[in-house]
Design a protein around this motif. Structure first.
Motif, short mmCIF file in Angstrom:
data_model
loop_
_atom_site.label_atom_id
_atom_site.label_comp_id
_atom_site.label_asym_id
_atom_site.label_seq_id
_atom_site.Cartn_x
_atom_site.Cartn_y
_atom_site.Cartn_z
N GLU A 148 -4.60 15.77 -7.27
CA GLU A 148 -4.79 14.59 -6.43
C GLU A 148 -3.70 14.45 -5.38
O GLU A 148 -2.53 14.77 -5.64
N VAL A 149 -4.09 14.00 -4.21
CA VAL A 149 -3.17 13.75 -3.12
C VAL A 149 -3.51 12.38 -2.54
O VAL A 149 -4.69 12.04 -2.40
N GLY A 150 -2.50 11.58 -2.23
CA GLY A 150 -2.76 10.27 -1.68
C GLY A 150 -1.78 9.90 -0.59
O GLY A 150 -0.68 10.46 -0.50
N TYR A 151 -2.19 8.93 0.23
CA TYR A 151 -1.36 8.42 1.33
C TYR A 151 -1.62 6.93 1.46
O TYR A 151 -2.79 6.50 1.61
N VAL A 152 -0.57 6.14 1.36
CA VAL A 152 -0.72 4.68 1.43
C VAL A 152 -0.93 4.27 2.88
O VAL A 152 -0.03 4.41 3.72
N LEU A 153 -2.12 3.78 3.17
CA LEU A 153 -2.46 3.35 4.53
C LEU A 153 -1.86 1.99 4.86
O LEU A 153 -1.33 1.77 5.95
N THR A 154 -1.98 1.07 3.92
CA THR A 154 -1.42 -0.28 4.09
C THR A 154 -1.00 -0.84 2.74
O THR A 154 -1.57 -0.50 1.71
N GLY A 155 -0.01 -1.72 2.76
CA GLY A 155 0.38 -2.42 1.55
C GLY A 155 1.45 -1.71 0.73
O GLY A 155 2.03 -0.69 1.14
N THR A 156 1.68 -2.28 -0.46
CA THR A 156 2.66 -1.75 -1.40
C THR A 156 2.00 -1.58 -2.76
O THR A 156 1.40 -2.52 -3.29
N VAL A 157 2.08 -0.39 -3.32
CA VAL A 157 1.42 -0.11 -4.59
C VAL A 157 2.41 0.50 -5.58
O VAL A 157 3.44 1.06 -5.20
N GLU A 158 2.07 0.39 -6.84
CA GLU A 158 2.85 1.02 -7.90
C GLU A 158 1.98 2.09 -8.54
O GLU A 158 0.89 1.81 -9.05
N LEU A 159 2.45 3.32 -8.52
CA LEU A 159 1.75 4.45 -9.13
C LEU A 159 2.46 4.78 -10.43
O LEU A 159 3.69 4.97 -10.45
N THR A 160 1.71 4.85 -11.53
CA THR A 160 2.29 5.20 -12.83
C THR A 160 1.77 6.55 -13.27
O THR A 160 0.56 6.77 -13.35
N LEU A 161 2.71 7.47 -13.53
CA LEU A 161 2.37 8.83 -13.96
C LEU A 161 3.04 9.10 -15.29
O LEU A 161 4.27 9.19 -15.37
N ASN A 162 2.23 9.20 -16.34
CA ASN A 162 2.75 9.50 -17.68
C ASN A 162 3.87 8.54 -18.08
O ASN A 162 4.87 8.94 -18.67
N GLY A 163 3.72 7.27 -17.72
CA GLY A 163 4.68 6.25 -18.09
C GLY A 163 5.78 5.99 -17.07
O GLY A 163 6.48 4.99 -17.15
#
Length: 203
Positions: A148-163
């Protein structure tokens, strides 16, 4: 008056999506020769909730639908709508399909997916814009095969990977193997949108 008509249209569209998904889910289950109970046990889902999905009463959460399609060995996109025209190479603004998931307590909520690439057999990539309302989230962790590949276009997010958690803001990107347990949520003060690409296609 126009707003009332728009809200009514959205409700009708969501109702149609529920019914169509229910029919396809039941067909996929029957083609695998599984009872509702067997599918529920194999996917770690509630049998009563699966029954409601098949009967067109609710839509599953994103993590739930990922688990179900892994057992059924099918593609999530096939469950939601018709494949795209083989000749389609351009997908115009305002014409791309959206997928809205029901807001189950403790699972995905405030999440809508805008398809950049509609489902079609043979696609090696899947690309959506994940729109997260204020406080929106994917819900419980998701795992599947791929990258998976992602790019934040707008806003603020929290990504959780294996804790492990990562704060991502507009312009930040990420990449990880899909078999790593992952989830995400909007932690900002406004709506957030993420351009999200994965392979092989799952949604």
């Amino acid at each position: 008056m126009k707003r009332e008509k728009s809200q009514g249209s959205q409700r009708d569209s969501l109702s149609d999506t529920k019914k169509s998904l229910g029919v396809r889910l039941r067909l996929a289950r029957q083609m695998k020769g599984l009872t509702l109970k067997e599918l529920a046990e194999s996917s770690g889902c509630s049998e009563s909730l699966l029954s409601k999905v098949e009967n067109g009463k609710v839509l599953p959460s994103l993590p739930m639908i990922h688990r179900v399609v892994q057992v059924l060995e099918t593609n999530i996109s096939w469950l939601f709508d018709e494949p795209a025209d083989d000749e389609s190479v351009i997908f115009r603004k305002g014409t791309r399909p959206f997928i809205t998931l029901d807001k189950h307590k403790g699972t995905s909520r405030g999440l809508m997916l805008e398809r950049i690439i509609p489902y079609k057999d043979g696609h090696l990539l899947q690309c959506n814009i994940h729109h997260l309302e204020l406080g929106g989230q994917s819900g419980e962790t998701i795992t599947h095969e791929g990258e998976e590949v992602g790019y934040v276009l707008t806003g603020t997010v929290e990504l959780t990977l294996n804790g492990d958690t990562f704060r991502l803001e507009t312009g930040d990107g990420f990449c990880f193997r899909s078999n790593i347990p992952h989830s995400y949520r909007n932690i900002g003060d406004d709506a957030a949108s993420i351009l999200w690409v994965c392979t092989p296609p799952t949604f």
